[in-house]
Design a protein around this motif. Structure first.
Motif, PDB file in Angstrom:
ATOM      1  N   GLY A  46       0.862  -1.185   0.000  1.00  0.00           N
ATOM      2  CA  GLY A  46       0.000   0.000   0.000  1.00  0.00           C
ATOM      3  C   GLY A  46       0.888   1.221   0.000  1.00  0.00           C
ATOM      4  O   GLY A  46       1.494   1.536   1.018  1.00  0.00           O
ATOM      5  N   ALA A  98       0.912   5.283  -1.518  1.00  0.00           N
ATOM      6  CA  ALA A  98       0.371   6.384  -2.322  1.00  0.00           C
ATOM      7  C   ALA A  98       1.450   6.948  -3.226  1.00  0.00           C
ATOM      8  O   ALA A  98       1.151   7.511  -4.285  1.00  0.00           O
ATOM      9  CB  ALA A  98      -0.166   7.481  -1.419  1.00  0.00           C
ATOM     10  N   GLN A  99       2.702   6.816  -2.814  1.00  0.00           N
ATOM     11  CA  GLN A  99       3.779   7.349  -3.656  1.00  0.00           C
ATOM     12  C   GLN A  99       3.920   6.530  -4.929  1.00  0.00           C
ATOM     13  O   GLN A  99       4.112   7.077  -6.012  1.00  0.00           O
ATOM     14  CB  GLN A  99       5.091   7.372  -2.870  1.00  0.00           C
ATOM     15  CG  GLN A  99       5.040   8.377  -1.724  1.00  0.00           C
ATOM     16  CD  GLN A  99       6.332   8.484  -0.961  1.00  0.00           C
ATOM     17  OE1 GLN A  99       7.253   7.701  -1.158  1.00  0.00           O
ATOM     18  NE2 GLN A  99       6.403   9.440  -0.063  1.00  0.00           N
TER      19      GLN A  99
HETATM   20  C1  S3P Z   1       3.075  10.197   0.913  1.00  0.00           C
HETATM   21  C2  S3P Z   1       2.792   8.865   1.047  1.00  0.00           C
HETATM   22  C3  S3P Z   1       3.268   8.043   2.157  1.00  0.00           C
HETATM   23  C4  S3P Z   1       3.777   8.893   3.316  1.00  0.00           C
HETATM   24  C5  S3P Z   1       4.623  10.029   2.869  1.00  0.00           C
HETATM   25  C6  S3P Z   1       3.861  10.928   1.924  1.00  0.00           C
HETATM   26  C7  S3P Z   1       2.564  10.927  -0.265  1.00  0.00           C
HETATM   27  O1  S3P Z   1       4.315   7.223   1.703  1.00  0.00           O
HETATM   28  O2  S3P Z   1       4.504   8.084   4.229  1.00  0.00           O
HETATM   29  O3  S3P Z   1       5.055  10.803   3.988  1.00  0.00           O
HETATM   30  O4  S3P Z   1       2.573  12.175  -0.254  1.00  0.00           O
HETATM   31  O5  S3P Z   1       2.140  10.264  -1.212  1.00  0.00           O
HETATM   32  P1  S3P Z   1       4.012   5.772   1.024  1.00  0.00           P
HETATM   33  O6  S3P Z   1       3.043   6.038  -0.025  1.00  0.00           O
HETATM   34  O7  S3P Z   1       5.325   5.295   0.497  1.00  0.00           O
HETATM   35  O8  S3P Z   1       3.481   4.948   2.144  1.00  0.00           O
END
Ligand code: S3P
Length: 433
Positions: free
Chosen positions: A167, A169-170
């Motif tokens: 999972g 979002a990045q």
């Molecule tokens: C973020 C997604 C998260 C989060 C990060 C910011 C983003 O990471 O930990 O601080 O802005 O899409 P992951 O998607 O790798 O979990």
């Protein structure tokens, strides 16, 4: 700021706004730059991470006016208007900049190189490089799959259907941004719901994005039309104050204009389950994102088993949630949170080490932590150059026996440059050395 010393407080009070949301700030610059027309942004997070994204787009020829107090005017160049940067693009500590930019850069007609600081250089990039390769992109990394990332130009991208193994979002956002440049449809399926700011903002910029359950799709070849963006205050920064006021008797604070997008509110659900006294006031919608003022008053917390479906929705808040657990009555168990091991530090290891050195009964596990709440001693803590570890232990100092000295706090500036000032105004007892 080198070290913080945080000692006990008799209560926190006040009504204030924490800085702008980091995730939305990054995306506002990215999409504003790639849009046609002028995008006005307010509430932008003027902290190192988001400024690294801003600098990268300036380096690629985008004119971004800094109008003061979180206000930007971005003169968008359109999806095909970026120009080759003269040097490598340096994004400091920011994983979001590196991963999302790699998707955008894969679609350009010029070569580019992404580099970061010592911590970012250790973080895993194969999670974006592998699916980008499936889209046809050529990106070189080190043998370990880490940056520098060398992105080769002019390779036509094709849409893919990609089931993400984690999972993230990045990763989702990187692929959707590459998908803007791809032939055909790009679909990303996520194993757990993660923050959806990219999808929302793309729609705000007039781009068609289809969301069905855990899958998001878009077609390449469209265009983005400029818009105005009001960045809400960051719930991840608010989280430090939510826990701080909960564990400090005689506290009553209100955090204004906080983003409460349902993909980000895991920390509220977790603290409410732990018995916190949290109220959402004045709920409203601003530019496609829900916001509210959040009132929190002191309340004895109790340990819980954190439901795994809340983990991705609170992923950045675990350092301070572990502090809440240390002050709670009974046991807190976190599982399914192995992603914490690949953040700015290994947040399972760094938090467990710190809590143990303060006498807390904390046991790191492969994918989380088991914490038996009780007294927290004073002591000396390493932040491991991780902003959220530093701020979490500043919160831990509020009710400890003695005081907590936290080393290497410079990185607080990556997400929350005025943390000490705001914290001191509401009643923290922090000294900076
Ligand atoms: C973020 C997604 C998260 C989060 C990060 C910011 C983003 O990471 O930990 O601080 O802005 O899409 P992951 O998607 O790798 O979990």
């Amino acid at each position: 700021m080198n070290k913080m010393i945080s000692g006990p407080s008799n209560g926190l009070t006040g009504k204030f706004r924490v800085p702008g949301d980091k995730s939305i700030s990054h995306r506002s610059v990215m999409l504003g730059s790639l849009a046609e027309g002028v995008t006005e942004v307010s509430g932008f997070l003027e902290a190192e991470d988001a400024l690294a994204t801003l600098k990268a787009f300036e380096d690629m020829g985008v004119k971004i006016e800094r109008l003061g107090e979180g206000r930007l005017r971005i003169h968008g160049v359109g999806l095909h208007g970026l120009v080759a940067p003269k040097n490598d693009l340096y994004v400091g500590n920011s994983g979001t900049s590196m991963r999302l930019l790699s998707g955008i850069l894969a679609g350009q007609t010029f070569d580019s190189v992404l580099v970061g600081d010592a911590s970012l250089t250790k973080r895993p990039m194969r999670r974006v490089l592998d699916p980008l390769a499936l889209m046809g992109a050529t990106v070189e990394s080190t043998d370990k799959g880490t940056s520098p990332l060398r992105i080769q130009a002019g390779v036509p991208l094709r849409g893919i259907h990609y089931e993400m193994p984690m999972g993230s979002a990045q990763v989702k956002s990187c692929l959707l941004l590459a998908g803007l440049y791809a032939n055909g449809t790009t679909t990303v399926v996520e194993p757990a719901v993660t923050r959806d700011h990219t999808e929302r903002m793309l729609k705000g910029f007039g781009y068609e994005v289809k969301t069905e359950g855990n899958s998001v799709s878009l077609q390449g070849g469209g265009k983005l039309s400029a818009m105005s963006i009001d960045v809400p205050a960051d719930i991840s920064s608010a989280a430090f104050f939510l826990v701080a006021a909960s564990i400090t008797p005689n506290s009553d604070i209100t955090l204004e204009h906080i983003g409460i997008n349902a993909t980000r509110t895991g920390v509220l659900d977790i603290l409410l389950k732990m018995g916190a006294d949290i109220q959402l006031l004045n709920e409203r919608e601003v530019g496609g994102e829900k916001v509210a003022d959040i009132r929190v008053r002191s309340q004895q917390l109790k340990g819980i088993e954190v439901p795994e479906n809340l983990v991705a929705l609170a992923i950045d808040e675990f350092p301070v949630i572990f502090v809440a657990a240390a002050y709670a009555e009974g046991q807190t168990v976190v599982t399914g949170a192995e992603e914490l091991r690949v953040k700015e530090s290994d947040r399972i290891e760094t938090m467990a080490n710190g809590l143990l050195s303060l006498g807390v009964d904390a046991q790191a596990t492969a994918d989380g932590m088991i914490i038996n709440g009780g007294a927290v001693n004073g002591g000396e803590i390493e932040s491991y150059d991780d902003h959220r570890i530093a701020m979490a232990f500043a919160v831990a100092g509020l009710q400890c026996e003695g005081e907590i000295k936290i080393n290497n706090c410079e990185n607080v500036a990556t997400s929350f440059p005025d943390f000490v000032e705001l914290a001191s105004t509401c009643g923290f007892n922090i000294e900076v050395i």
